[in-house]
Design an enzyme around this catalytic site. Structure first.
Site, mmCIF file in Angstrom:
data_model
loop_
_atom_site.group_PDB
_atom_site.id
_atom_site.type_symbol
_atom_site.label_atom_id
_atom_site.label_comp_id
_atom_site.label_asym_id
_atom_site.label_seq_id
_atom_site.Cartn_x
_atom_site.Cartn_y
_atom_site.Cartn_z
ATOM 1 N N THR A 1 0.837 -1.195 0.000
ATOM 2 C CA THR A 1 0.000 0.000 0.000
ATOM 3 C C THR A 1 0.875 1.249 0.000
ATOM 4 O O THR A 1 1.985 1.228 0.533
ATOM 5 C CB THR A 1 -0.935 0.043 1.238
ATOM 6 O OG1 THR A 1 -1.769 1.197 1.151
ATOM 7 C CG2 THR A 1 -0.176 0.108 2.549
ATOM 8 N N ASN B 1 -0.689 3.922 1.168
ATOM 9 C CA ASN B 1 -1.496 4.697 2.108
ATOM 10 C C ASN B 1 -0.857 4.610 3.505
ATOM 11 O O ASN B 1 -0.904 3.575 4.170
ATOM 12 C CB ASN B 1 -2.921 4.119 2.108
ATOM 13 C CG ASN B 1 -3.847 4.899 3.006
ATOM 14 O OD1 ASN B 1 -3.458 5.370 4.071
ATOM 15 N ND2 ASN B 1 -5.108 5.000 2.591
ATOM 16 N N HIS C 1 -1.733 5.846 6.271
ATOM 17 C CA HIS C 1 -2.679 5.598 7.370
ATOM 18 C C HIS C 1 -2.921 4.097 7.539
ATOM 19 O O HIS C 1 -2.940 3.580 8.648
ATOM 20 C CB HIS C 1 -4.027 6.283 7.090
ATOM 21 C CG HIS C 1 -3.942 7.766 7.050
ATOM 22 N ND1 HIS C 1 -3.875 8.533 8.180
ATOM 23 C CD2 HIS C 1 -3.904 8.622 6.008
ATOM 24 C CE1 HIS C 1 -3.815 9.803 7.848
ATOM 25 N NE2 HIS C 1 -3.824 9.882 6.534
ATOM 26 N N ASP D 1 -7.848 -4.023 0.132
ATOM 27 C CA ASP D 1 -8.720 -3.111 -0.605
ATOM 28 C C ASP D 1 -9.985 -2.950 0.222
ATOM 29 O O ASP D 1 -10.496 -3.921 0.776
ATOM 30 C CB ASP D 1 -9.035 -3.622 -2.011
ATOM 31 C CG ASP D 1 -9.406 -2.450 -2.922
ATOM 32 O OD1 ASP D 1 -8.685 -1.431 -2.923
ATOM 33 O OD2 ASP D 1 -10.429 -2.528 -3.626
ATOM 34 N N THR D 2 -10.437 -1.715 0.328
ATOM 35 C CA THR D 2 -11.540 -1.396 1.236
ATOM 36 C C THR D 2 -12.609 -0.612 0.516
ATOM 37 O O THR D 2 -12.296 0.246 -0.312
ATOM 38 C CB THR D 2 -10.994 -0.566 2.427
ATOM 39 O OG1 THR D 2 -10.060 -1.372 3.152
ATOM 40 C CG2 THR D 2 -12.107 -0.131 3.367
ATOM 41 N N GLY E 1 -9.845 9.197 5.082
ATOM 42 C CA GLY E 1 -10.944 8.807 4.194
ATOM 43 C C GLY E 1 -12.309 9.229 4.731
ATOM 44 O O GLY E 1 -12.516 10.381 5.111
ATOM 45 N N TYR E 2 -13.222 8.278 4.790
ATOM 46 C CA TYR E 2 -14.600 8.546 5.218
ATOM 47 C C TYR E 2 -14.769 8.508 6.739
ATOM 48 O O TYR E 2 -15.905 8.543 7.228
ATOM 49 C CB TYR E 2 -15.538 7.507 4.591
ATOM 50 C CG TYR E 2 -15.639 7.559 3.080
ATOM 51 C CD1 TYR E 2 -16.607 8.341 2.451
ATOM 52 C CD2 TYR E 2 -14.783 6.822 2.264
ATOM 53 C CE1 TYR E 2 -16.727 8.371 1.064
ATOM 54 C CE2 TYR E 2 -14.886 6.848 0.879
ATOM 55 C CZ TYR E 2 -15.854 7.622 0.288
ATOM 56 O OH TYR E 2 -15.959 7.650 -1.086
ATOM 57 N N LYS F 1 -10.466 2.845 17.123
ATOM 58 C CA LYS F 1 -10.766 2.366 15.761
ATOM 59 C C LYS F 1 -10.032 1.046 15.501
ATOM 60 O O LYS F 1 -10.604 0.096 14.969
ATOM 61 C CB LYS F 1 -10.365 3.419 14.712
ATOM 62 C CG LYS F 1 -10.659 2.962 13.284
ATOM 63 C CD LYS F 1 -10.142 3.887 12.208
ATOM 64 C CE LYS F 1 -10.356 3.279 10.828
ATOM 65 N NZ LYS F 1 -9.676 3.993 9.743
ATOM 66 N N HIS G 1 -13.025 -2.681 10.490
ATOM 67 C CA HIS G 1 -12.969 -3.652 9.387
ATOM 68 C C HIS G 1 -11.533 -4.136 9.168
ATOM 69 O O HIS G 1 -11.284 -5.315 9.021
ATOM 70 C CB HIS G 1 -13.510 -2.965 8.127
ATOM 71 C CG HIS G 1 -12.985 -1.560 7.949
ATOM 72 N ND1 HIS G 1 -13.190 -0.568 8.882
ATOM 73 C CD2 HIS G 1 -12.226 -0.998 6.995
ATOM 74 C CE1 HIS G 1 -12.605 0.548 8.480
ATOM 75 N NE2 HIS G 1 -12.001 0.310 7.333
#
Ligand code: IMP
Length: 193
Positions: free
Chosen positions: A10, A12, A14, A71-72, A152-153, A174, A179
């Site tokens: 990744t 990313n 985060h 992948d999310t 992200g969201y 979190k 997830h």
């Protein structure tokens, strides 16, 4: 004893921080930078499973190292599962989280049902064999953004059983319930950790 090493495919930061925090003393996670890979791996599949596999295979085929990818997608019930696999590009190809959240709030403006879930798929390649793990957290979409942690969201997602968004509760909480934490736990169990 030496910890087993995996490349996490990744870019990313985060996601890397989250998974490193969850796996802490169990497994050593190498980033793509650590193996000198600066590539932006194309995500051209139309499922989370397909994209996770694409990313893991990209690393395995070039570097021959044990690796995994995530992948999310955010799946919103009133939007028939959208944005789903297209969550990163929901408001266009700029992958802009603010624009994505704005669009999501607009799409849900007239909807009463705000039920949603985050679904993460991990593709692990170990000794050349592929394995998949899934993590799902159910929740709902807030009517406005709350909190500044995460990415992200996160400012819009309130997991079931909580009143705060992921971005309000902060990374530690979190990482206990998300997830990605659930998928990581399954991966750990598979590795016997
Ligand atoms: P991808 O897995 O990197 O393709 O992420 C898809 C989209 O979902 C991107 O817009 C991410 O910012 C977002 N996303 C992925 N994981 C999370 C999360 O844990 N919280 C909030 N947004 C996320």
């Amino acid at each position: 004893m030496l910890k087993k090493k995996f490349v996490f495919a990744t870019n990313n930061a985060h996601k890397l921080d989250e998974v490193r925090a969850i796996l802490r003393d169990k497994v050593e996670i190498l980033s793509m930078k650590d193996i000198d890979c600066r590539d932006d791996i194309p995500e051209t599949a139309d499922t989370l499973e397909g994209n996770a596999l694409l990313k893991a295979r990209y690393i395995y085929e070039r570097y021959h190292m044990d690796c995994f990818a995530d992948d999310t997608g955010l799946e919103v019930e009133a939007l028939n599962g959208a944005p789903g696999v297209y969550s990163a590009r929901y408001a266009g190809n700029t992958h802009n989280s603010e624009a994505n959240m704005r669009k999501l709030l607009q799409e849900l403006e007239s909807k009463e049902n705000r039920t949603a879930r985050f679904r993460t798929v991990f593709a692990l390649i170990i000794n050349g064999k592929e394995h998949m793990f899934e993590g799902i957290v159910n929740g709902r979409i807030a009517t406005e953004k709350h909190g500044i942690a995460g990415f992200g969201y996160d400012p819009l997602f309130i997991p079931d059983g909580f009143t705060q968004t992921f971005a309000e509760m902060g990374n530690e909480q979190k990482n206990r319930i998300s997830h990605r934490a659930l998928a990581t736990e399954k991966l750990c169990r598979f590795l016997g950790k």
